[in-house]
Design a protein around this motif. Structure first.
Motif, PDB file in Angstrom:
ATOM      1  N   LEU A  73       0.829  -1.195   0.000  1.00 30.49           N
ATOM      2  CA  LEU A  73       0.000   0.000   0.000  1.00 30.49           C
ATOM      3  C   LEU A  73       0.870   1.254   0.000  1.00 30.49           C
ATOM      4  CD1 LEU A  73      -2.872  -0.927   2.492  1.00 30.49           C
ATOM      5  CD2 LEU A  73      -3.138  -0.313   0.082  1.00 30.49           C
ATOM      6  N   ARG A  74       1.975   1.211   0.738  1.00 30.56           N
ATOM      7  CA  ARG A  74       2.856   2.377   0.785  1.00 30.56           C
ATOM      8  C   ARG A  74       3.408   2.698  -0.601  1.00 30.56           C
ATOM      9  NH1 ARG A  74       7.750   2.361   5.020  1.00 30.56           N
ATOM     10  NH2 ARG A  74       5.923   2.345   6.411  1.00 30.56           N
ATOM     11  N   GLY A  75       3.814   1.664  -1.337  1.00 36.55           N
ATOM     12  CA  GLY A  75       4.322   1.895  -2.685  1.00 36.55           C
ATOM     13  C   GLY A  75       3.251   2.412  -3.621  1.00 36.55           C
ATOM     14  N   GLU A  76       2.041   1.882  -3.499  1.00 33.52           N
ATOM     15  CA  GLU A  76       0.950   2.338  -4.352  1.00 33.52           C
ATOM     16  C   GLU A  76       0.571   3.785  -4.033  1.00 33.52           C
ATOM     17  OE1 GLU A  76      -2.170  -0.533  -3.957  1.00 33.52           O
ATOM     18  OE2 GLU A  76      -0.839  -2.193  -4.496  1.00 33.52           O
ATOM     19  N   ILE A  77       0.599   4.154  -2.759  1.00 36.14           N
ATOM     20  CA  ILE A  77       0.345   5.544  -2.375  1.00 36.14           C
ATOM     21  C   ILE A  77       1.406   6.453  -2.977  1.00 36.14           C
ATOM     22  CG2 ILE A  77       0.394   7.127  -0.414  1.00 36.14           C
ATOM     23  CD1 ILE A  77      -0.943   4.870   1.233  1.00 36.14           C
ATOM     24  N   ALA A  78       2.669   6.015  -2.928  1.00 35.29           N
ATOM     25  CA  ALA A  78       3.751   6.813  -3.509  1.00 35.29           C
ATOM     26  C   ALA A  78       3.564   6.991  -5.008  1.00 35.29           C
ATOM     27  CB  ALA A  78       5.105   6.159  -3.215  1.00 35.29           C
ATOM     28  N   ASP A  79       3.074   5.956  -5.700  1.00 38.56           N
ATOM     29  CA  ASP A  79       2.796   6.070  -7.135  1.00 38.56           C
ATOM     30  C   ASP A  79       1.750   7.151  -7.401  1.00 38.56           C
ATOM     31  OD1 ASP A  79       4.593   4.085  -7.746  1.00 38.56           O
ATOM     32  OD2 ASP A  79       3.082   2.492  -7.856  1.00 38.56           O
ATOM     33  N   GLY A  80       0.723   7.192  -6.575  1.00 37.56           N
ATOM     34  CA  GLY A  80      -0.306   8.217  -6.739  1.00 37.56           C
ATOM     35  C   GLY A  80       0.239   9.613  -6.546  1.00 37.56           C
ATOM     36  N   LEU A  81       1.084   9.785  -5.536  1.00 35.38           N
ATOM     37  CA  LEU A  81       1.689  11.097  -5.288  1.00 35.38           C
ATOM     38  C   LEU A  81       2.586  11.519  -6.446  1.00 35.38           C
ATOM     39  CD1 LEU A  81       2.557  10.629  -1.509  1.00 35.38           C
ATOM     40  CD2 LEU A  81       0.979  12.340  -2.436  1.00 35.38           C
TER      41      LEU A  81
END
Length: 422
Positions: free
Chosen positions: A211-219
């Motif tokens: 989830l942390r990596g996916e959140i970073a992708d969104g940012l």
């Protein structure tokens, strides 16, 4: 997906699920208006300290900072329709329990703050799922019209119908608005559950993805898109000011203007009427100026309206200013949401939406507290002038992104889009 073309512009058809989503949004907004108008009036009855009243609003924003990014990542992983109706069902139970507490005389500022925190925590998932769900129900060419119709319907239900009847409901009992709000959550949940929208096609998540990596992708996706980055910065600055204004509007009208509950209802209704006009005329204004320049115009005009609100001690002037403010607010909101939906790949829309909202909302709690402090130190009208100052900064932040022929990001769903004309 079903759309029709009217005078060269695509508008969504009511069948195909959009009508039910619209109905659910409008019904839910009606209940939100009942609760939103009743809470500050209840807070005023519990305390006369502007900072404590503002704290209720501030705590309503805090979950976006803590859980907003997580809500977007989850929205991209789950069945968005199911997430929405489940959240509404839980919110119905929470508001119903609060209504019981109010009816039994156990209301307190602490309880109001707890309700605001809980409802907004759930809203972080609901709003991001809703933003991602709409493009599965209507064609991308009809997104602007669909967003305008959704927001206009919500304004009708929330302002023209909802807020003005709150004094009548409160007269019947302080808990009545909250009972009605719980009922609207349940009805909205049933409508969303009846949708048969399929989940958007998503690329398989890489092995070991978190989830942390996916959140970073969104940012990262948000940061790399110049117009969205500018809109996000501008909206964040606006929301610091809006936090101050919303948290103290009730004391500005009932205190500084000495207009009472009826005056507060007139002020909120005026904002709604302006928003309705903005929803009706949005398509024409955007067709002439382009979405980004329409947002810039909205910000400039809202600055003038805020100056009037904070400097002219007349209910008539404040009502007129709020009408204009609401008109331009609708223009801002419709174009911002549509640009985000058009420029973001479908399988990342929840994350980009949450990144945008979280960064934009982050300053609102600070603004609410600043509004309370400003009203206490310098007068009940000064938060409106503070809001105007933040809107000036937001317009400055928006200007670099307003350039012609900025290409729309091609979504990963096989659709094609035109160029935005800024």
């Amino acid at each position: 997906m079903t759309t029709v073309e009217v005078t060269g512009s695509h508008v969504p058809a009511w069948r195909g699920g959009f009508g039910r989503l619209w109905s659910a949004a409008v019904i839910s907004r009606f209940g939100d208006a009942l609760r939103g108008a009743a809470l500050p009036l209840l807070a005023v009855s519990l305390t006369d300290r502007p900072l404590l009243i503002a704290s209720v609003t501030a705590c309503g924003y805090l979950p976006w900072i803590v859980f907003g990014l997580l809500g977007g990542a989850v929205a991209d992983r789950v069945d968005q329709r199911r997430a929405m109706w489940t959240v509404d069902a839980v919110r119905a139970l929470l508001v119903a329990a609060f209504a019981v507490a109010v009816a039994l005389g156990h209301a307190s500022i602490l309880l109001l703050i707890a309700l605001a925190l809980a409802l907004t925590t759930l809203q972080t998932l609901f709003d991001n799922a809703s933003t991602a769900l709409l493009p599965t129900l209507v064609d991308r060419a009809a997104l602007s019209s669909a967003n305008a119709r959704l927001m206009t319907g919500q304004q009708i239900a929330g302002g023209l119908i909802g807020a003005p009847v709150v004094p009548l409901l409160i007269a019947a009992g302080a808990a009545v608005p909250f009972v009605a709000d719980a009922g609207t959550f349940l009805l909205a949940a049933a409508l969303v559950a009846s949708l048969r929208a399929g989940a958007p096609e998503r690329a398989p998540r890489p092995a070991g993805g978190t989830l942390r990596g996916e959140i970073a992708d969104g940012l990262r996706t948000l940061w790399r898109d110049r117009p969205l980055r500018g809109l996000c910065a501008a909206t964040a600055l606006c929301n610091i000011g809006m936090g101050a204004l919303i948290a103290t509007l009730v004391v500005l009208v009932t205190g500084w203007l000495d207009a009472g509950t009826a005056g507060y209802a007139a002020a909120t209704t005026a904002y709604t009427v302006g928003g309705l006009a903005g929803g009706v005329l949005n398509r024409r204004i955007t067709a002439r100026l382009g979405p980004l320049r329409s947002v810039l115009l909205a910000g400039l005009v809202q600055i003038a309206a805020l100056v009037v609100m904070g400097s002219v001690r007349s209910l008539t002037a404040v009502v007129a200013a709020l009408t204009v403010f609401g008109f331009m607010g609708m223009l801002w909101n419709v174009n911002t949401t549509t640009l985000m939906q058009q420029r973001t790949p479908a399988d990342m829309l929840g994350r980009v939406s949450s990144a945008f909202r979280t960064l934009a909302v982050a300053g609102a709690p600070l603004g609410a507290l600043l509004g309370g402090l400003t009203a206490t130190a310098w007068g009940l009208n000064t938060p409106a002038l503070l809001t105007a100052a933040f809107f000036v900064l937001s317009v400055i932040a928006l200007i670099p992104g307003v350039k012609p022929d900025v290409p729309v990001v091609a979504p990963q769903d096989g659709a094609t889009t035109a160029h935005a004309t800024g």
